[in-house]
Design a protein around this motif. Structure first.
Motif, PDB file in Angstrom:
ATOM      1  N   UNK A  37      23.261   9.700 -10.017  1.00 21.96           N
ATOM      2  CA  UNK A  37      22.051   9.543  -9.211  1.00 21.96           C
ATOM      3  C   UNK A  37      20.923  10.443  -9.689  1.00 21.96           C
ATOM      4  N   UNK A  38      21.265  11.652 -10.174  1.00 20.80           N
ATOM      5  CA  UNK A  38      20.256  12.554 -10.729  1.00 20.80           C
ATOM      6  C   UNK A  38      19.635  11.933 -11.981  1.00 20.80           C
ATOM      7  N   UNK A  39      20.487  11.436 -12.880  1.00 23.05           N
ATOM      8  CA  UNK A  39      20.008  10.815 -14.111  1.00 23.05           C
ATOM      9  C   UNK A  39      19.155   9.584 -13.818  1.00 23.05           C
ATOM     10  N   UNK A  40      19.572   8.782 -12.825  1.00 31.63           N
ATOM     11  CA  UNK A  40      18.835   7.559 -12.494  1.00 31.63           C
ATOM     12  C   UNK A  40      17.437   7.875 -11.991  1.00 31.63           C
ATOM     13  N   UNK A  41      17.333   8.771 -11.026  1.00 27.68           N
ATOM     14  CA  UNK A  41      16.030   9.094 -10.452  1.00 27.68           C
ATOM     15  C   UNK A  41      15.113   9.741 -11.493  1.00 27.68           C
ATOM     16  N   UNK A  91       0.785  -1.222   0.000  1.00 29.61           N
ATOM     17  CA  UNK A  91       0.000   0.000   0.000  1.00 29.61           C
ATOM     18  C   UNK A  91       0.816   1.271   0.000  1.00 29.61           C
ATOM     19  N   UNK A  92       2.131   1.147  -0.209  1.00 30.38           N
ATOM     20  CA  UNK A  92       3.013   2.325  -0.212  1.00 30.38           C
ATOM     21  C   UNK A  92       3.155   2.808  -1.654  1.00 30.38           C
ATOM     22  N   UNK A  93       2.327   3.773  -2.030  1.00 35.13           N
ATOM     23  CA  UNK A  93       2.276   4.231  -3.421  1.00 35.13           C
ATOM     24  C   UNK A  93       2.893   5.613  -3.632  1.00 35.13           C
ATOM     25  N   UNK A  94       3.311   6.255  -2.545  1.00 32.63           N
ATOM     26  CA  UNK A  94       3.978   7.546  -2.656  1.00 32.63           C
ATOM     27  C   UNK A  94       5.434   7.354  -2.228  1.00 32.63           C
ATOM     28  N   UNK A  95       6.364   7.471  -3.164  1.00 37.20           N
ATOM     29  CA  UNK A  95       7.775   7.279  -2.853  1.00 37.20           C
ATOM     30  C   UNK A  95       8.492   8.620  -2.800  1.00 37.20           C
ATOM     31  N   UNK A  96       9.333   8.798  -1.791  1.00 34.40           N
ATOM     32  CA  UNK A  96      10.247   9.933  -1.746  1.00 34.40           C
ATOM     33  C   UNK A  96      11.666   9.378  -1.775  1.00 34.40           C
ATOM     34  N   UNK A  97      12.602  10.185  -2.242  1.00 36.50           N
ATOM     35  CA  UNK A  97      13.990   9.738  -2.285  1.00 36.50           C
ATOM     36  C   UNK A  97      14.899  10.959  -2.237  1.00 36.50           C
ATOM     37  N   UNK A  98      16.207  10.714  -2.255  1.00 41.97           N
ATOM     38  CA  UNK A  98      17.165  11.808  -2.191  1.00 41.97           C
ATOM     39  C   UNK A  98      18.444  11.407  -2.909  1.00 41.97           C
ATOM     40  N   UNK A  99      19.245  12.387  -3.253  1.00 40.97           N
ATOM     41  CA  UNK A  99      20.598  12.165  -3.767  1.00 40.97           C
ATOM     42  C   UNK A  99      21.483  13.290  -3.247  1.00 40.97           C
ATOM     43  N   UNK A 144      27.603  20.291   0.730  1.00 42.45           N
ATOM     44  CA  UNK A 144      27.042  19.469  -0.345  1.00 42.45           C
ATOM     45  C   UNK A 144      25.642  19.972  -0.680  1.00 42.45           C
ATOM     46  N   UNK A 145      25.090  19.396  -1.751  1.00 36.54           N
ATOM     47  CA  UNK A 145      23.731  19.727  -2.177  1.00 36.54           C
ATOM     48  C   UNK A 145      22.928  18.434  -2.263  1.00 36.54           C
ATOM     49  N   UNK A 146      21.691  18.471  -1.778  1.00 34.39           N
ATOM     50  CA  UNK A 146      20.864  17.270  -1.686  1.00 34.39           C
ATOM     51  C   UNK A 146      19.565  17.494  -2.452  1.00 34.39           C
ATOM     52  N   UNK A 147      19.287  16.610  -3.386  1.00 33.51           N
ATOM     53  CA  UNK A 147      18.038  16.667  -4.118  1.00 33.51           C
ATOM     54  C   UNK A 147      16.981  15.806  -3.443  1.00 33.51           C
ATOM     55  N   UNK A 148      15.768  16.331  -3.275  1.00 36.00           N
ATOM     56  CA  UNK A 148      14.635  15.585  -2.738  1.00 36.00           C
ATOM     57  C   UNK A 148      13.652  15.294  -3.871  1.00 36.00           C
ATOM     58  N   UNK A 149      13.256  14.039  -3.979  1.00 34.44           N
ATOM     59  CA  UNK A 149      12.489  13.556  -5.123  1.00 34.44           C
ATOM     60  C   UNK A 149      11.192  12.878  -4.688  1.00 34.44           C
ATOM     61  N   UNK A 150      10.252  12.792  -5.611  1.00 30.41           N
ATOM     62  CA  UNK A 150       8.969  12.152  -5.301  1.00 30.41           C
ATOM     63  C   UNK A 150       8.433  11.427  -6.529  1.00 30.41           C
ATOM     64  N   UNK A 151       7.808  10.284  -6.274  1.00 28.20           N
ATOM     65  CA  UNK A 151       7.228   9.488  -7.369  1.00 28.20           C
ATOM     66  C   UNK A 151       5.912   8.882  -6.877  1.00 28.20           C
ATOM     67  N   UNK A 152       4.893   8.933  -7.719  1.00 30.79           N
ATOM     68  CA  UNK A 152       3.609   8.313  -7.405  1.00 30.79           C
ATOM     69  C   UNK A 152       3.494   7.019  -8.211  1.00 30.79           C
ATOM     70  N   UNK A 153       3.210   5.927  -7.516  1.00 35.43           N
ATOM     71  CA  UNK A 153       3.063   4.637  -8.156  1.00 35.43           C
ATOM     72  C   UNK A 153       1.594   4.341  -8.430  1.00 35.43           C
ATOM     73  N   UNK A 154       1.342   3.575  -9.472  1.00 34.70           N
ATOM     74  CA  UNK A 154      -0.055   3.241  -9.814  1.00 34.70           C
ATOM     75  C   UNK A 154      -0.625   2.328  -8.743  1.00 34.70           C
TER      76      UNK A 154
END
Length: 352
Positions: free
Chosen positions: A158-162, A119-127, A342-352
């Motif tokens: 990591x930027x390209x991957x995400x 039930x985890x459909x909202x993903x956050x991540x960082x680089x 350093x610089x940190x990117x925060x990312x988000x993805x919604x899964x179906x």
């Protein structure tokens, strides 16, 4: 690649001990490849806790990918268990010698499949990108954060991957470092009438549990971009006790400064440090509640906590993270002697 999924607490302690050194060594390899430096190397206690010890509020799940018996990829998900039950904070990494061979995509797919089933459909991540990396690629193509404040080199692995795997670059944070010795020489911050600051080391005193719980709850609503990364969290005294107990098991020492107006909480700041790496401090939560901003509390809290740490511990330098659009907190950090690391990117993805 053979992928093993290890939810925290699903394996006996002796089995975890058998793989612990190998997992820590892999994490250290990934850190060295990032260029962030020795201070960011993993600690065995922390990795052990991620593999072994859930509690009623939080848990971790780990995925280990092997090729020919050797670890070539790792993924981890941080899960809250009382609120934001559709959210998972995820991270995955591939051995530097095995990149661009599809192992990262395979690992992420396995993680997403498992998390969706839970039930985890909202993903956050960082680089994380060291300042030297971002500065060296200032003329290359950059990807802008959706906040409109800041960017990262689009070609960084990591930027390209995400980006390639459907994550949206939501926010950029600045990681900064300050020396505790600097705090003692900084100008004293005069507090407005009615405000006081208390400092302590270790667990939250019983008579301050409710104030700290209220401020932790405000952290989920009163920080820049908070609405992008989950809903308001629910905190009470028992949850603060559980967090303190988790820190005790992790051998995490904490220095806290709390701002009060009368007996009401106005703001706080926390710094963690560890016996096996005593010179390094890690900024935890820092917040001045909306209704108490504009009184210089942010700078006063950080300086007071740094001075206390300098007097009561061996901490020499402290790392902190702040959203780049949070100009007032960055100004507070600059005032407190912090410099960009350093610089940190925060990312988000919604899964179906």
């Amino acid at each position: 690649m053979e992928i093993t999924h290890i939810p925290a607490g699903s394996r006996p302690a002796n089995e975890i001990e058998e793989i612990l050194a190998e997992v820590v060594a892999f994490d250290a390899l990934i850190n060295r490849a990032s260029g962030l430096g020795d201070d960011f190397d993993p600690r065995a206690d922390e990795v052990r806790q991620e593999l072994l010890s859930p509690n009623e509020y939080t848990s971790h799940q780990t995925w280990i990918g092997r090729l020919g018996g050797a670890i070539v990829a790792k993924g981890i998900a941080y899960l809250t268990l009382q609120d934001n039950l559709d959210v998972a904070d995820v991270w995955c990494a591939v051995h530097p010698d095995k990149r661009r061979q599809g192992f990262g995509a395979e690992m992420l797919t396995a993680m997403e499949t498992s998390l969706v089933a839970q039930g985890r459909t909202q993903l956050t991540s960082y680089c994380e990108n060291p300042e030297s990396v971002r500065a060296s690629e200032v003329r290359s193509a950059h990807l802008a954060a959706e906040t409109g404040a800041g960017s990262l080199p689009a070609g960084q692995p990591d930027v390209a991957f995400l980006s390639h795997h459907g994550f949206a670059f939501k926010q950029l944070e600045r990681c900064s470092v300050a020396k505790t010795a600097v705090a003692a020489s900084l100008p004293h911050v005069e507090l407005d009438p009615g405000y006081t600051i208390e400092t302590w080391s270790g667990p939250t005193p019983e008579h301050r549990l409710e104030q700290i719980a209220w401020l932790h709850q405000k952290m989920s609503t009163d920080t820049p971009g908070a609405e992008e990364f989950g809903e308001e969290e629910s905190w009470d005294a028992e949850r603060v006790r559980a967090l303190d107990e988790k820190r005790r098991k992790n051998r995490e020492l904490l220095g806290t400064a709390l701002a009060l107006k009368g007996d009401s909480a106005a703001g706080f700041t926390e710094v963690a440090h560890f016996d096996e790496r005593p010179a390094v401090g890690w900024q935890g939560s820092t917040l001045v509640a909306r209704e108490h901003r504009g009184h210089g509390l942010g700078a006063a809290l950080k300086i007071a906590n740094h001075v206390a740490l300098g007097e009561s511990s061996r901490v020499e330098r402290i790392y902190t993270w702040n959203a780049v659009e949070n100009s007032w907190m960055l100004a507070i950090n600059d005032r407190g002697g912090f410099e960009t690391w350093a610089w940190v990117g925060l990312w988000k993805k919604r899964l179906a």
